[in-house]
Design an enzyme around this catalytic site. Structure first.
Site, mmCIF file in Angstrom:
data_model
loop_
_atom_site.group_PDB
_atom_site.id
_atom_site.type_symbol
_atom_site.label_atom_id
_atom_site.label_comp_id
_atom_site.label_asym_id
_atom_site.label_seq_id
_atom_site.Cartn_x
_atom_site.Cartn_y
_atom_site.Cartn_z
ATOM 1 N N TYR A 59 0.842 -1.198 0.000
ATOM 2 C CA TYR A 59 0.000 0.000 0.000
ATOM 3 C C TYR A 59 0.873 1.242 0.000
ATOM 4 C CZ TYR A 59 0.957 0.548 5.036
ATOM 5 O OH TYR A 59 1.562 0.733 6.254
ATOM 6 N N CYS A 60 0.318 2.328 -0.520
ATOM 7 C CA CYS A 60 1.000 3.615 -0.542
ATOM 8 C C CYS A 60 -0.066 4.708 -0.615
ATOM 9 C CB CYS A 60 1.982 3.700 -1.704
ATOM 10 S SG CYS A 60 1.252 3.300 -3.311
ATOM 11 N N THR A 61 0.332 5.947 -0.815
ATOM 12 C CA THR A 61 -0.610 7.061 -0.692
ATOM 13 C C THR A 61 -1.769 6.963 -1.676
ATOM 14 O OG1 THR A 61 1.202 8.481 0.047
ATOM 15 C CG2 THR A 61 -0.832 9.569 -0.636
ATOM 16 N N ILE B 45 -4.044 4.478 0.067
ATOM 17 C CA ILE B 45 -4.603 4.857 1.361
ATOM 18 C C ILE B 45 -5.722 5.871 1.182
ATOM 19 C CG2 ILE B 45 -4.063 5.864 3.616
ATOM 20 C CD1 ILE B 45 -1.080 5.055 2.951
ATOM 21 N N CYS C 268 2.926 1.434 -5.369
ATOM 22 C CA CYS C 268 2.699 -0.003 -5.253
ATOM 23 C C CYS C 268 2.552 -0.682 -6.606
ATOM 24 C CB CYS C 268 1.457 -0.270 -4.411
ATOM 25 S SG CYS C 268 1.697 0.246 -2.714
#
Length: 300
Positions: A182-184, A211, A189
């Site tokens: 996961y990432c912003t 996210i 990703c």
């Protein structure tokens, strides 16, 4: 009444002439008085821009008129009107700087050989039926104020550090376990999951929309804990008034979600710092250097 908005977006798609796309995107964004950053490569586009609502809507409409960008998913958030100092539109080897442009394969459908994409709802379904390992695809400092509960947070200062981390073998014990990256907003990703798959990680997923999309769906009533670091003047955002405060001031240990840049202009380190100490922020290395300089300064 002015309504400032910020959009986050990306698309992995082959682009034959990145420089022509750069000129078009620069002229479009400038004509609408948008600010922010847009990166373009032969593998696609990655941007975060802000401006007045009507202008941002026009930008979205015009960008989607270009066939390879027609299906871009734009993520919206509230702006303040001064979130970015200027507009920057550049061509780079990578739209996410992992330092591994030769490893990425992209076609008209996106990244080839990446992880299986999960919507926020599908993520909950997976977690309900099996044990998963959340793998943070951001810089380590971002996770200090917010992360998925129990996540693995690699000790990386920049995205380029991930390749070394994966090649070191320190995460090989996870190769036979379900991993959710996961990432912003999801873009990091896209690349990270493909790097993991190519290195033998057998069951790799990625949180589609990142996210931001998860927070829009579940707020703080799900698996996410804390605040989300963002790369503009807001520094961080919360998904609800009930957001947990999991960060601690690097100077005094007070619980806080506030982040500041190191006070030394040449330093890029980000610091978790409470309001009381926010006006005197310097990373430990520069604090030590300043203290030494003061000690060695000649006295009148």
């Amino acid at each position: 009444m002015a309504v400032p908005k910020i959009i986050l977006f990306y698309a992995f798609t082959p682009l034959a002439d990145p420089e022509a796309i750069r000129l078009w995107q620069r002229d479009l964004a400038e004509s609408l008085k948008l600010t922010g950053r847009i990166l373009i490569s032969s593998d696609g586009i990655n941007g975060t821009v802000g401006g007045e609502l009507r202008d941002v809507k026009r930008y979205v409409r015009k960008t989607r008129e270009y066939a390879p960008f027609a299906s871009i998913d734009f993520t919206w958030s509230e702006g303040r009107g001064d979130d970015f100092p200027r507009l920057s539109v550049r061509v780079r080897d990578e739209i996410v700087s992992f330092g591994a442009p030769g490893e990425l394969s992209v076609d008209e459908n996106g990244v080839v050989g990446g992880g299986t994409k999960l919507s926020p709802e599908e993520l909950h379904e997976l977690v309900a039926r099996t044990d998963v390992t959340f793998f943070d695809g951001r810089n380590a400092f971002e996770a200090e104020i917010g992360r998925f509960d129990g996540a693995v947070v690699p000790d990386v200062a920049t995205t380029r550090d991930f390749v070394e981390q994966l090649d070191s073998g320190r995460y090989d014990h996870l190769k036979n376990s379900p991993i959710v990256t996961y990432c912003t907003g999801g873009i990091r990703c896209e690349v990270l999951s493909s790097l993991m798959v190519s290195r033998g990680f057998g069951e790799v997923y990625q949180l589609d929309g990142g996210i931001v999309k998860y927070g829009e769906t579940f707020g703080d009533a799900g698996l996410w804990k804390g605040s989300l670091y963002v790369f503009d003047k807001r520094m961080s955002i919360d998904f609800s008034p009930e957001a947990a405060v999991i960060g601690h001031c690097y100077r005094c240990g007070t619980p806080t979600r506030n982040m500041r840049n190191c006070g030394e202009p040449s330093c890029r380190e980000q610091l978790v710092v409470c309001e009381e100490h926010a006006t005197a922020t310097a990373c430990p290395a520069h604090e030590a250097a300043l203290a030494l300089a003061n000690e060695e300064a000649p006295r009148p």
